[in-house]
Design a protein around this motif. Structure first.
Motif, mmCIF file in Angstrom:
data_model
loop_
_atom_site.group_PDB
_atom_site.id
_atom_site.type_symbol
_atom_site.label_atom_id
_atom_site.label_comp_id
_atom_site.label_asym_id
_atom_site.label_seq_id
_atom_site.Cartn_x
_atom_site.Cartn_y
_atom_site.Cartn_z
ATOM 1 N N GLY A 3 73.094 15.212 -14.553
ATOM 2 C CA GLY A 3 72.451 15.411 -13.307
ATOM 3 C C GLY A 3 72.503 14.182 -12.340
ATOM 4 N N PHE A 4 72.774 12.940 -13.038
ATOM 5 C CA PHE A 4 72.868 11.674 -12.070
ATOM 6 C C PHE A 4 74.118 11.724 -11.800
ATOM 7 C CE2 PHE A 4 68.937 8.997 -12.275
ATOM 8 C CZ PHE A 4 68.156 9.926 -12.927
ATOM 9 N N ALA A 5 74.205 11.272 -10.421
ATOM 10 C CA ALA A 5 75.481 10.912 -9.713
ATOM 11 C C ALA A 5 75.699 9.579 -9.749
ATOM 12 C CB ALA A 5 75.767 11.689 -8.602
ATOM 13 N N THR A 6 76.656 9.073 -9.160
ATOM 14 C CA THR A 6 76.941 7.469 -9.005
ATOM 15 C C THR A 6 76.411 7.091 -7.933
ATOM 16 O OG1 THR A 6 78.994 7.930 -8.254
ATOM 17 C CG2 THR A 6 79.020 7.421 -10.431
ATOM 18 N N ASP A 7 76.411 7.965 -6.703
ATOM 19 C CA ASP A 7 75.744 7.485 -5.555
ATOM 20 C C ASP A 7 74.693 8.558 -5.237
ATOM 21 O OD1 ASP A 7 76.978 4.854 -5.086
ATOM 22 O OD2 ASP A 7 78.749 6.218 -4.922
ATOM 23 N N ARG A 8 73.552 8.221 -4.561
ATOM 24 C CA ARG A 8 72.525 8.921 -4.131
ATOM 25 C C ARG A 8 71.801 8.480 -2.872
ATOM 26 N NH1 ARG A 8 70.431 13.648 -7.551
ATOM 27 N NH2 ARG A 8 71.955 13.552 -9.333
ATOM 28 N N GLU A 14 71.189 4.174 0.375
ATOM 29 C CA GLU A 14 72.261 4.579 -0.517
ATOM 30 C C GLU A 14 71.540 3.944 -1.599
ATOM 31 O OE1 GLU A 14 76.723 4.307 -1.378
ATOM 32 O OE2 GLU A 14 76.065 5.359 0.353
ATOM 33 N N ALA A 15 71.687 4.438 -2.934
ATOM 34 C CA ALA A 15 71.268 3.857 -4.081
ATOM 35 C C ALA A 15 72.734 4.156 -5.051
ATOM 36 C CB ALA A 15 70.102 4.551 -4.741
ATOM 37 N N THR A 16 72.968 2.926 -5.807
ATOM 38 C CA THR A 16 73.959 3.244 -6.803
ATOM 39 C C THR A 16 73.315 3.270 -8.203
ATOM 40 O OG1 THR A 16 75.455 1.916 -5.323
ATOM 41 C CG2 THR A 16 75.964 2.068 -7.870
ATOM 42 N N VAL A 17 73.828 4.247 -8.867
ATOM 43 C CA VAL A 17 73.376 4.422 -10.500
ATOM 44 C C VAL A 17 74.520 3.829 -11.349
ATOM 45 C CG1 VAL A 17 72.744 6.050 -12.172
ATOM 46 C CG2 VAL A 17 72.100 6.298 -9.662
ATOM 47 N N ALA A 18 74.185 2.976 -12.237
ATOM 48 C CA ALA A 18 74.846 2.596 -13.258
ATOM 49 C C ALA A 18 74.539 2.714 -14.547
ATOM 50 C CB ALA A 18 75.058 1.070 -12.796
ATOM 51 N N ARG A 19 75.332 3.121 -15.511
ATOM 52 C CA ARG A 19 74.795 3.235 -16.938
ATOM 53 C C ARG A 19 75.229 1.831 -17.632
ATOM 54 N NH1 ARG A 19 76.446 4.648 -22.034
ATOM 55 N NH2 ARG A 19 74.884 6.013 -23.209
ATOM 56 N N ILE A 20 74.368 1.383 -18.387
ATOM 57 C CA ILE A 20 74.518 0.225 -19.610
ATOM 58 C C ILE A 20 74.725 0.636 -20.553
ATOM 59 C CG2 ILE A 20 73.359 -1.539 -20.578
ATOM 60 C CD1 ILE A 20 71.865 -2.213 -17.862
ATOM 61 N N ASP A 21 75.738 0.602 -21.305
ATOM 62 C CA ASP A 21 76.432 1.217 -22.532
ATOM 63 C C ASP A 21 75.773 0.065 -23.713
ATOM 64 O OD1 ASP A 21 77.604 2.004 -24.819
ATOM 65 O OD2 ASP A 21 79.642 2.050 -23.900
ATOM 66 N N ASP A 35 67.799 -8.454 -11.959
ATOM 67 C CA ASP A 35 67.020 -8.863 -10.784
ATOM 68 C C ASP A 35 67.441 -7.999 -9.742
ATOM 69 O OD1 ASP A 35 64.992 -10.643 -9.591
ATOM 70 O OD2 ASP A 35 66.331 -11.715 -8.802
ATOM 71 N N ALA A 36 68.681 -7.656 -9.736
ATOM 72 C CA ALA A 36 69.439 -6.718 -8.684
ATOM 73 C C ALA A 36 69.066 -5.453 -8.538
ATOM 74 C CB ALA A 36 70.990 -7.011 -8.851
ATOM 75 N N ALA A 37 68.303 -4.892 -9.677
ATOM 76 C CA ALA A 37 67.774 -3.462 -9.859
ATOM 77 C C ALA A 37 66.686 -3.374 -9.082
ATOM 78 C CB ALA A 37 67.590 -3.205 -11.182
ATOM 79 N N GLU A 38 66.500 -2.245 -8.282
ATOM 80 C CA GLU A 38 65.076 -1.847 -7.725
ATOM 81 C C GLU A 38 64.491 -0.861 -8.646
ATOM 82 O OE1 GLU A 38 65.140 -0.693 -3.720
ATOM 83 O OE2 GLU A 38 66.554 -2.134 -3.147
ATOM 84 N N MET A 39 65.343 -0.305 -9.528
ATOM 85 C CA MET A 39 64.447 0.763 -10.470
ATOM 86 C C MET A 39 65.661 0.820 -11.769
ATOM 87 S SD MET A 39 64.606 5.013 -10.050
ATOM 88 C CE MET A 39 64.679 4.633 -8.231
ATOM 89 N N ILE A 40 64.899 0.956 -12.755
ATOM 90 C CA ILE A 40 65.546 1.267 -14.096
ATOM 91 C C ILE A 40 64.925 2.558 -14.880
ATOM 92 C CG2 ILE A 40 65.981 0.448 -16.412
ATOM 93 C CD1 ILE A 40 65.994 -2.588 -15.235
#
Length: 73
Positions: A3-8, A14-21, A35-40
């Motif tokens: 359900g998560f897209a790369t951009d919302r 606009e927010a960018t969603v990135a997955r940490i592997d 520090d660049a993240a607003e939300m995790i």
């Protein structure tokens, strides 16, 4: 997570969603790595991620402890 897209768009921004592997050791070890993240968002159903956070998650703990000053954003 499904359900998560790369951009919302959130509140007109606009927010960018990135997955940490965790399998490649890409979890930041120091608080300023986040520090660049607003939300995790943590997928607590992902046992690999949670294991890696338990081992190398001090940077995330420190980032959360510092909080965010919204007036500066």
């Amino acid at each position: 997570m499904p359900g998560f897209a790369t951009d919302r768009t959130t509140s007109g921004r606009e927010a960018t969603v990135a997955r940490i592997d965790p399998s490649v050791g890409s979890i930041p070890g120091r608080w300023y790595g986040y520090d660049a993240a607003e939300m995790i968002v943590l997928d607590t159903n992902d046992k690999d991620v949670m294991s890696e956070i338990a081992i190398r998650g001090q940077g995330l703990v420190d980032w959360v402890a510092r909080g965010v000053t919204w007036s500066s954003r």
